[in-house]
Design a protein around this motif. Structure first.
Motif, PDB file in Angstrom:
ATOM      1  N   ALA A 198      -4.335   1.611   1.498  1.00 45.72           N
ATOM      2  CA  ALA A 198      -5.737   0.593   1.712  1.00 45.72           C
ATOM      3  C   ALA A 198      -6.807   0.584   0.866  1.00 45.72           C
ATOM      4  O   ALA A 198      -7.104  -0.224   0.054  1.00 45.72           O
ATOM      5  N   ARG A 199      -6.291   1.422  -0.515  1.00 45.21           N
ATOM      6  CA  ARG A 199      -7.612   2.065  -1.474  1.00 45.21           C
ATOM      7  C   ARG A 199      -7.661   0.678  -2.564  1.00 45.21           C
ATOM      8  O   ARG A 199      -7.902  -0.215  -3.008  1.00 45.21           O
ATOM      9  N   LYS A 200      -6.115   0.657  -2.468  1.00 45.58           N
ATOM     10  CA  LYS A 200      -5.050  -0.156  -3.763  1.00 45.58           C
ATOM     11  C   LYS A 200      -5.712  -1.582  -3.589  1.00 45.58           C
ATOM     12  O   LYS A 200      -6.253  -2.140  -4.612  1.00 45.58           O
ATOM     13  N   VAL A 238      -3.784   5.204   3.370  1.00 48.92           N
ATOM     14  CA  VAL A 238      -4.935   5.018   2.668  1.00 48.92           C
ATOM     15  C   VAL A 238      -4.737   4.117   1.250  1.00 48.92           C
ATOM     16  O   VAL A 238      -5.588   4.104   0.665  1.00 48.92           O
ATOM     17  N   GLY A 239      -3.742   5.139   0.743  1.00 52.19           N
ATOM     18  CA  GLY A 239      -3.659   5.098  -0.531  1.00 52.19           C
ATOM     19  C   GLY A 239      -3.487   3.586  -1.217  1.00 52.19           C
ATOM     20  O   GLY A 239      -4.106   2.553  -1.675  1.00 52.19           O
ATOM     21  N   ALA A 258      -8.225  -2.890  -1.269  1.00 52.36           N
ATOM     22  CA  ALA A 258      -9.495  -3.424  -0.418  1.00 52.36           C
ATOM     23  C   ALA A 258      -9.980  -4.407  -0.977  1.00 52.36           C
ATOM     24  O   ALA A 258     -10.368  -5.033  -0.054  1.00 52.36           O
TER      25      ALA A 258
END
Length: 179
Positions: free
Chosen positions: A69-71, A66-67, A73
């Motif tokens: 993916a956020r970084k 998730v980290g 995105a």
């Protein structure tokens, strides 16, 4: 001793023999049963600890994903905007360009930007006059008397944008007044 002698001896002993049989399993069975229970408990404890560790590892891996993916995105979006930036820099690097050349370059850059936004599912909201006012996509700046139906768009002051059916910015519109 034959089978009849054995059963006669057991009958003679009566309750004493039954007590011996009952005491024997309980006196010998308890330590062996206790050892079985302890072994089973150790096995279940080990299985529990392994399952708990697996859950923690899965949760940690999911948090890392998730980290990431956020970084990253915006990576794809940024890639589609780089040609637009390149075009703007090329325009600035040409100080002796004629106004026609500059205008042509601006139009080409706008087409690049529009294509980049469309590839990333950014959709323009520009309702034509007479469209029913939608408070989910439009923001009424003023209400004006008009000859068209009430609560319809008279003019668009600023375009709005959606991304994947979510409003990024509502269109700023003037709306016809109710009769």
């Amino acid at each position: 001793m034959n089978a009849n002698d054995t059963s006669a001896a057991e009958a003679a002993n009566g309750a004493g023999a039954a007590d011996a049989v009952q005491q024997e399993p309980s006196s010998q069975g308890a330590p062996s049963g206790q050892a079985d229970l302890e072994a089973r408990h150790a096995e279940l404890s080990d299985a529990y600890l392994r399952a708990k560790a697996e859950i923690e590892n899965t949760r940690r891996r999911a948090d890392e994903e998730v980290g990431k993916a956020r970084k990253f995105a915006v990576e794809s979006f940024a890639e589609t905007l780089l040609p637009v930036k390149d075009s703007l820099e090329a325009a600035i690097a040409m100080p002796a360009a004629s106004p026609e050349q500059i205008l042509e370059g601006v139009h080409a850059t706008l087409r690049q930007l529009t294509a980049a936004l469309e590839r990333n599912k950014v959709i323009e909201v520009n309702p034509p006059a007479g469209t029913r006012f939608d408070p989910h996509q439009h923001q009424a700046i003023s209400v004006v008397p008009a000859t068209q139906e009430p609560n319809t768009v008279v003019a668009v002051l600023q375009k709005g944008y959606l991304i994947a059916d979510r409003v990024l910015r509502p269109a700023l519109v003037t709306v016809s007044a109710p009769a």
